[in-house]
Design a protein around this motif. Structure first.
Motif, PDB file in Angstrom:
ATOM      1  N   GLY A   5       0.790  -1.223   0.000  1.00 58.21           N
ATOM      2  CA  GLY A   5       0.000   0.000   0.000  1.00 58.21           C
ATOM      3  C   GLY A   5       0.820   1.270   0.000  1.00 58.21           C
ATOM      4  O   GLY A   5       0.292   2.349   0.262  1.00 58.21           O
ATOM      5  N   THR A   6       2.114   1.163  -0.291  1.00 56.92           N
ATOM      6  CA  THR A   6       2.974   2.352  -0.282  1.00 56.92           C
ATOM      7  C   THR A   6       3.251   2.811  -1.708  1.00 56.92           C
ATOM      8  O   THR A   6       3.605   2.011  -2.568  1.00 56.92           O
ATOM      9  CB  THR A   6       4.295   2.049   0.455  1.00 56.92           C
ATOM     10  N   TRP A   7       3.074   4.110  -1.937  1.00 53.53           N
ATOM     11  CA  TRP A   7       3.369   4.750  -3.217  1.00 53.53           C
ATOM     12  C   TRP A   7       4.487   5.762  -3.026  1.00 53.53           C
ATOM     13  O   TRP A   7       4.633   6.349  -1.955  1.00 53.53           O
ATOM     14  CB  TRP A   7       2.136   5.480  -3.778  1.00 53.53           C
ATOM     15  N   MET A   8       5.275   5.976  -4.080  1.00 53.95           N
ATOM     16  CA  MET A   8       6.377   6.940  -4.027  1.00 53.95           C
ATOM     17  C   MET A   8       6.506   7.604  -5.393  1.00 53.95           C
ATOM     18  O   MET A   8       6.378   6.941  -6.429  1.00 53.95           O
ATOM     19  CB  MET A   8       7.687   6.213  -3.661  1.00 53.95           C
ATOM     20  N   THR A   9       6.758   8.903  -5.412  1.00 53.70           N
ATOM     21  CA  THR A   9       6.988   9.577  -6.689  1.00 53.70           C
ATOM     22  C   THR A   9       8.270   9.038  -7.319  1.00 53.70           C
ATOM     23  O   THR A   9       9.193   8.604  -6.635  1.00 53.70           O
ATOM     24  CB  THR A   9       7.125  11.102  -6.485  1.00 53.70           C
ATOM     25  N   GLU A  10       8.327   9.089  -8.652  1.00 53.99           N
ATOM     26  CA  GLU A  10       9.534   8.615  -9.345  1.00 53.99           C
ATOM     27  C   GLU A  10      10.744   9.458  -8.995  1.00 53.99           C
ATOM     28  O   GLU A  10      11.872   8.963  -8.973  1.00 53.99           O
ATOM     29  CB  GLU A  10       9.294   8.612 -10.865  1.00 53.99           C
ATOM     30  N   SER A  11      10.517  10.719  -8.680  1.00 59.67           N
ATOM     31  CA  SER A  11      11.623  11.600  -8.280  1.00 59.67           C
ATOM     32  C   SER A  11      12.044  11.340  -6.830  1.00 59.67           C
ATOM     33  O   SER A  11      13.030  11.922  -6.364  1.00 59.67           O
ATOM     34  CB  SER A  11      11.206  13.069  -8.425  1.00 59.67           C
ATOM     35  N   GLU A  12      11.287  10.488  -6.140  1.00 59.16           N
ATOM     36  CA  GLU A  12      11.505  10.169  -4.720  1.00 59.16           C
ATOM     37  C   GLU A  12      11.389  11.413  -3.841  1.00 59.16           C
ATOM     38  O   GLU A  12      12.043  11.529  -2.799  1.00 59.16           O
ATOM     39  CB  GLU A  12      12.837   9.435  -4.503  1.00 59.16           C
ATOM     40  N   SER A  13      10.527  12.331  -4.257  1.00 56.53           N
ATOM     41  CA  SER A  13      10.297  13.533  -3.452  1.00 56.53           C
ATOM     42  C   SER A  13       9.487  13.224  -2.202  1.00 56.53           C
ATOM     43  O   SER A  13       9.623  13.889  -1.173  1.00 56.53           O
ATOM     44  CB  SER A  13       9.568  14.596  -4.281  1.00 56.53           C
ATOM     45  N   VAL A  14       8.630  12.198  -2.295  1.00 54.71           N
ATOM     46  CA  VAL A  14       7.728  11.922  -1.171  1.00 54.71           C
ATOM     47  C   VAL A  14       7.251  10.476  -1.220  1.00 54.71           C
ATOM     48  O   VAL A  14       7.188   9.856  -2.291  1.00 54.71           O
ATOM     49  CB  VAL A  14       6.530  12.908  -1.194  1.00 54.71           C
ATOM     50  N   VAL A  15       6.938   9.929  -0.038  1.00 52.00           N
ATOM     51  CA  VAL A  15       6.425   8.564   0.117  1.00 52.00           C
ATOM     52  C   VAL A  15       5.072   8.647   0.811  1.00 52.00           C
ATOM     53  O   VAL A  15       4.902   9.403   1.774  1.00 52.00           O
ATOM     54  CB  VAL A  15       7.401   7.704   0.961  1.00 52.00           C
ATOM     55  N   TYR A  16       4.120   7.854   0.336  1.00 53.36           N
ATOM     56  CA  TYR A  16       2.746   7.911   0.848  1.00 53.36           C
ATOM     57  C   TYR A  16       2.238   6.499   1.119  1.00 53.36           C
ATOM     58  O   TYR A  16       2.328   5.631   0.265  1.00 53.36           O
ATOM     59  CB  TYR A  16       1.864   8.626  -0.176  1.00 53.36           C
ATOM     60  N   ARG A  17       1.712   6.284   2.319  1.00 51.85           N
ATOM     61  CA  ARG A  17       1.066   5.012   2.654  1.00 51.85           C
ATOM     62  C   ARG A  17      -0.443   5.188   2.412  1.00 51.85           C
ATOM     63  O   ARG A  17      -1.100   5.954   3.082  1.00 51.85           O
ATOM     64  CB  ARG A  17       1.325   4.644   4.115  1.00 51.85           C
ATOM     65  N   VAL A  18      -0.950   4.482   1.412  1.00 55.52           N
ATOM     66  CA  VAL A  18      -2.361   4.589   1.047  1.00 55.52           C
ATOM     67  C   VAL A  18      -3.243   4.030   2.165  1.00 55.52           C
ATOM     68  O   VAL A  18      -2.986   2.936   2.676  1.00 55.52           O
ATOM     69  CB  VAL A  18      -2.637   3.808  -0.254  1.00 55.52           C
ATOM     70  N   VAL A  19      -4.271   4.775   2.537  1.00 53.00           N
ATOM     71  CA  VAL A  19      -5.340   4.243   3.382  1.00 53.00           C
ATOM     72  C   VAL A  19      -6.624   4.354   2.572  1.00 53.00           C
ATOM     73  O   VAL A  19      -7.049   5.462   2.253  1.00 53.00           O
ATOM     74  CB  VAL A  19      -5.468   5.002   4.720  1.00 53.00           C
ATOM     75  N   PRO A  20      -7.239   3.231   2.207  1.00 49.66           N
ATOM     76  CA  PRO A  20      -8.426   3.283   1.340  1.00 49.66           C
ATOM     77  C   PRO A  20      -9.545   4.125   1.948  1.00 49.66           C
ATOM     78  O   PRO A  20      -9.729   4.154   3.163  1.00 49.66           O
ATOM     79  CB  PRO A  20      -8.842   1.810   1.239  1.00 49.66           C
ATOM     80  N   LYS A  21     -10.260   4.811   1.087  1.00 52.61           N
ATOM     81  CA  LYS A  21     -11.391   5.681   1.443  1.00 52.61           C
ATOM     82  C   LYS A  21     -10.935   6.946   2.174  1.00 52.61           C
ATOM     83  O   LYS A  21     -11.709   7.548   2.902  1.00 52.61           O
ATOM     84  CB  LYS A  21     -12.443   4.943   2.290  1.00 52.61           C
ATOM     85  N   CYS A  22      -9.688   7.349   1.981  1.00 51.23           N
ATOM     86  CA  CYS A  22      -9.168   8.553   2.644  1.00 51.23           C
ATOM     87  C   CYS A  22      -8.473   9.463   1.630  1.00 51.23           C
ATOM     88  O   CYS A  22      -7.283   9.765   1.760  1.00 51.23           O
ATOM     89  CB  CYS A  22      -8.199   8.185   3.771  1.00 51.23           C
ATOM     90  N   ALA A  23      -9.210   9.861   0.608  1.00 56.62           N
ATOM     91  CA  ALA A  23      -8.705  10.808  -0.406  1.00 56.62           C
ATOM     92  C   ALA A  23      -7.515  10.265  -1.191  1.00 56.62           C
ATOM     93  O   ALA A  23      -6.718  11.031  -1.739  1.00 56.62           O
ATOM     94  CB  ALA A  23      -8.341  12.155   0.233  1.00 56.62           C
ATOM     95  N   CYS A  24      -7.385   8.925  -1.263  1.00 59.00           N
ATOM     96  CA  CYS A  24      -6.177   8.371  -1.893  1.00 59.00           C
ATOM     97  C   CYS A  24      -6.114   8.658  -3.397  1.00 59.00           C
ATOM     98  O   CYS A  24      -5.021   8.817  -3.945  1.00 59.00           O
ATOM     99  CB  CYS A  24      -6.045   6.878  -1.614  1.00 59.00           C
ATOM    100  N   SER A  25      -7.272   8.758  -4.083  1.00 57.59           N
ATOM    101  CA  SER A  25      -7.240   9.062  -5.516  1.00 57.59           C
ATOM    102  C   SER A  25      -6.682  10.459  -5.761  1.00 57.59           C
ATOM    103  O   SER A  25      -5.846  10.664  -6.651  1.00 57.59           O
ATOM    104  CB  SER A  25      -8.643   8.951  -6.118  1.00 57.59           C
ATOM    105  N   THR A  26      -7.127  11.419  -4.963  1.00 57.00           N
ATOM    106  CA  THR A  26      -6.639  12.793  -5.116  1.00 57.00           C
ATOM    107  C   THR A  26      -5.152  12.883  -4.758  1.00 57.00           C
ATOM    108  O   THR A  26      -4.371  13.523  -5.480  1.00 57.00           O
ATOM    109  CB  THR A  26      -7.458  13.753  -4.228  1.00 57.00           C
ATOM    110  N   GLU A 195      10.363  19.112  -1.995  1.00 53.84           N
ATOM    111  CA  GLU A 195      10.647  19.795  -3.262  1.00 53.84           C
ATOM    112  C   GLU A 195      10.200  18.886  -4.390  1.00 53.84           C
ATOM    113  O   GLU A 195      10.591  17.716  -4.440  1.00 53.84           O
ATOM    114  CB  GLU A 195      12.136  20.114  -3.381  1.00 53.84           C
ATOM    115  N   THR A 196       9.389  19.437  -5.300  1.00 54.02           N
ATOM    116  CA  THR A 196       8.856  18.629  -6.396  1.00 54.02           C
ATOM    117  C   THR A 196       9.283  19.227  -7.735  1.00 54.02           C
ATOM    118  O   THR A 196       9.456  20.446  -7.847  1.00 54.02           O
ATOM    119  CB  THR A 196       7.320  18.580  -6.342  1.00 54.02           C
TER     120      THR A 196
END
Length: 272
Positions: A5-26, A195-196
């Motif tokens: 459930g972890t997503w990361m930008t290709e630039s590795e600017s940020v890491v996000y742990r997805v929690v379903p039903k919590c604005a994850c699409s946005t 920084e993005t």
């Protein structure tokens, strides 16, 4: 175990742990945009490139190396347990999914048969007793989480603490956990800390609510769905969510948090 459930930008600017039903699409679309200057064309959950995801084999070593060394800013987002489980019911149980079918195939017929739930007919658009059916769905939710019967708990209604904890238990640490109910403030605090490649202007970012329109509209205020027994079930299932993420258990009608999230407390209690 790694970091499901972890997503990361290709630039590795940020890491996000997805929690379903919590604005994850946005959130996913914001991450995609911050790297590429455009949004992913479609539901971000369907993307196979442009965003590192633990579910993509090639991304796993990159995510693991980043998280274990805490190279990048890491965050997640949570939501009031009352509105989250209600949203799961209307979207996943009553709604027709984007593939044109019911969620998880035989799940809805099973619920109709075993729990007497109604879902608004074949297309989810007919009138039905939403309150009665939702309360029966809560019984099913409790059964899946407590006894793993008649099936394993689903990610959309299993407790947020469980999602958040895997990241910690396997060696990650959050820099920020914010509330869906204060999305702009929370997401801005993340963007201010990183920084993005492309600047993100939150005021002009659309909301990517991929579950919008799947199911029937909620016909009553949130609090009408929760009687004393329902609140007891919710407490049994989500007590850690209320405690750690500072939501109001006593008033289902108050979706806003009633305290500040203590990151040290979250790491201590979910890292055990």
């Amino acid at each position: 175990m790694g970091f499901p459930g972890t997503w990361m930008t290709e630039s590795e600017s940020v890491v996000y742990r997805v929690v379903p039903k919590c604005a994850c699409s946005t959130i996913g679309q914001i991450m995609f945009y911050s790297d590429h200057g455009r949004f992913f064309d479609g539901d971000i959950h369907d993307s196979k490139s442009g965003l590192h995801k633990w579910s993509q084999d090639d991304s796993q070593p990159l995510i693991e190396r980043n998280v274990l060394s805490h190279k990048s800013y890491a965050f997640t987002c949570v939501r009031n347990p009352y509105t989250r489980v209600l949203s799961s019911f209307f979207d996943k149980i009553c709604g027709i999914q984007r593939n044109g079918r019911r969620y998880r195939g035989n799940l809805v017929p099973l619920l109709i048969q075993k729990y007497g739930i109604e879902v608004g007919g074949e297309d989810g658009k007919q009138e039905f007793d939403q309150i009665k059916s939702f309360r029966r769905f809560l019984l099913f939710t409790r059964d899946t989480i407590r006894w793993r019967r008649p099936m394993e708990p689903d990610i959309h209604w299993s407790a947020m603490a469980g999602h958040v904890s895997t990241f910690i238990v396997n060696g990650g640490r959050y820099d920020n956990i914010f509330w869906t109910e204060k999305f702009n403030d929370g997401m801005q605090s993340v963007l201010d800390a990183i920084e993005t490649p492309n600047t993100v202007d939150l005021a002009n970012i659309p909301r990517f609510n991929e579950s919008e329109g799947h199911g029937p509209k909620r016909a009553h205020p949130v609090e009408d769905y929760f009687d004393d027994l329902s609140m007891h079930l919710v407490k049994e299932i989500y007590h850690r969510d209320f405690e750690l993420f500072k939501y109001d258990f006593d008033n289902p009608g108050n979706k806003m948090p009633i305290g500040e999230i203590d990151l040290d407390e979250v790491h201590a209690k979910l890292g055990e």
